[in-house]
Design a protein around this motif. Structure first.
Motif, short mmCIF file in Angstrom:
data_model
loop_
_atom_site.label_atom_id
_atom_site.label_comp_id
_atom_site.label_asym_id
_atom_site.label_seq_id
_atom_site.Cartn_x
_atom_site.Cartn_y
_atom_site.Cartn_z
N ILE A 1 70.63 9.19 21.33
CA ILE A 1 70.23 8.76 19.97
C ILE A 1 68.84 7.91 20.01
O ILE A 1 68.82 6.90 20.77
CB ILE A 1 71.41 8.38 19.40
CG1 ILE A 1 72.45 9.48 19.27
CG2 ILE A 1 70.99 7.59 18.15
CD1 ILE A 1 73.80 8.69 18.85
N LYS A 2 68.15 8.14 18.79
CA LYS A 2 66.96 7.09 18.70
C LYS A 2 66.90 6.75 17.14
O LYS A 2 67.50 7.40 16.25
CB LYS A 2 65.79 7.89 19.04
CG LYS A 2 65.67 8.40 20.47
CD LYS A 2 64.36 8.75 20.96
CE LYS A 2 64.24 9.30 22.35
NZ LYS A 2 65.45 9.43 23.21
N LEU B 1 79.30 -0.69 16.48
CA LEU B 1 79.42 0.63 16.76
C LEU B 1 77.90 1.33 17.00
O LEU B 1 77.86 2.11 17.70
CB LEU B 1 80.37 1.41 15.56
CG LEU B 1 80.37 2.90 15.72
CD1 LEU B 1 81.21 2.95 16.80
CD2 LEU B 1 81.03 3.32 14.46
N GLU B 2 77.25 0.96 16.08
CA GLU B 2 75.72 1.44 16.39
C GLU B 2 75.20 1.29 17.58
O GLU B 2 74.70 2.03 18.27
CB GLU B 2 74.79 0.96 15.18
CG GLU B 2 73.72 1.62 15.09
CD GLU B 2 72.91 1.54 13.67
OE1 GLU B 2 72.64 2.19 12.99
OE2 GLU B 2 72.54 0.26 13.48
N LEU B 3 75.29 0.05 18.18
CA LEU B 3 74.83 -0.40 19.51
C LEU B 3 75.75 0.60 20.49
O LEU B 3 74.96 1.13 21.54
CB LEU B 3 75.16 -1.85 19.71
CG LEU B 3 74.39 -2.31 21.00
CD1 LEU B 3 72.90 -1.91 21.07
CD2 LEU B 3 74.71 -3.76 20.92
N ASN C 1 74.65 11.21 23.74
CA ASN C 1 74.24 12.60 23.76
C ASN C 1 75.16 13.63 22.73
O ASN C 1 76.21 13.17 22.66
CB ASN C 1 74.04 13.42 25.00
CG ASN C 1 72.95 12.40 25.72
OD1 ASN C 1 71.75 12.44 25.47
ND2 ASN C 1 73.23 11.98 26.77
N GLU C 2 74.65 14.64 22.17
CA GLU C 2 75.24 15.34 21.37
C GLU C 2 76.44 16.02 22.20
O GLU C 2 76.03 16.33 23.40
CB GLU C 2 74.52 16.47 20.85
CG GLU C 2 75.14 17.27 19.83
CD GLU C 2 74.00 18.38 19.13
OE1 GLU C 2 74.17 19.40 19.37
OE2 GLU C 2 72.78 17.56 18.43
N GLY C 3 77.66 16.04 21.65
CA GLY C 3 78.99 16.53 22.62
C GLY C 3 79.55 15.55 23.38
O GLY C 3 80.59 15.80 23.74
N LYS D 1 78.83 14.71 17.39
CA LYS D 1 78.80 16.23 16.88
C LYS D 1 77.24 16.74 16.71
O LYS D 1 77.03 17.63 17.51
CB LYS D 1 79.40 16.21 15.37
CG LYS D 1 80.99 16.00 15.41
CD LYS D 1 81.45 16.98 16.50
CE LYS D 1 83.17 16.95 16.26
NZ LYS D 1 83.90 18.10 17.01
N SER D 2 76.35 15.89 16.13
CA SER D 2 75.07 16.29 16.25
C SER D 2 74.13 15.32 15.98
O SER D 2 74.27 14.23 15.57
CB SER D 2 74.84 17.40 14.96
OG SER D 2 74.79 16.53 13.96
#
Length: 139
Positions: free
Chosen positions: A3-4, A44-46, A52-54, A136-137
């Motif tokens: 995530i970015k 939570l964001e941190l 990664n996805e999944g 999830k994505s």
């Protein structure tokens, strides 16, 4: 891909407080938000930053990174006459506006024949939260 900033994230979560599930969307529709936009609590964001996805992860969030520490000063006792016509119950959430016409919420914590005590803290203020998150994505 991890995530970015400014990416659209879709996830499912389970929220526990003191080992008890208090909220979940594991069997429901996922939530989506833009990472870095402040749409979810900072802790939570941190916690999902390098996911990664999944991927699934358990994230513990301290009060200061969630809904803040509990503040005794945000509780007040008012005259019951200010609540005329309302069937007051402990735990009831009242909604009103402050002097700037902004919405405020207060939880009724005590009712006597003469007074009502209300608490303006978020219901989860002062609580350590535990999230189970499934990414999830990432778009």
């Amino acid at each position: 891909m991890s995530i970015k900033e400014k990416q659209n994230i879709t996830l499912n979560y389970e929220l526990k407080l003191n080992d008890e599930i208090i909220d979940t969307n594991m069997d429901k529709e996922s939530i989506s938000f833009v990472y870095g936009s402040g749409q979810i609590i900072s802790g939570l964001e941190l916690g999902i930053k390098d996911m990664n996805e999944g991927e699934t992860k358990i994230i513990k969030v301290s009060p200061k990174d969630a809904y803040g520490e509990y503040d005794e000063k945000l509780s007040e006792t008012l005259d019951i006459s200010e609540f005329e016509g309302i069937d007051l119950q402990i735990g009831m959430v009242l909604e009103a506006e402050n002097d700037r016409k902004e919405p405020i919420r207060a939880t009724v914590t005590d009712v006597t024949k003469e007074h009502v005590t209300v608490d303006y803290n978020h219901p989860l203020a002062g609580c350590e939260l535990e999230f189970k998150v499934i990414i999830k994505s990432i778009i």
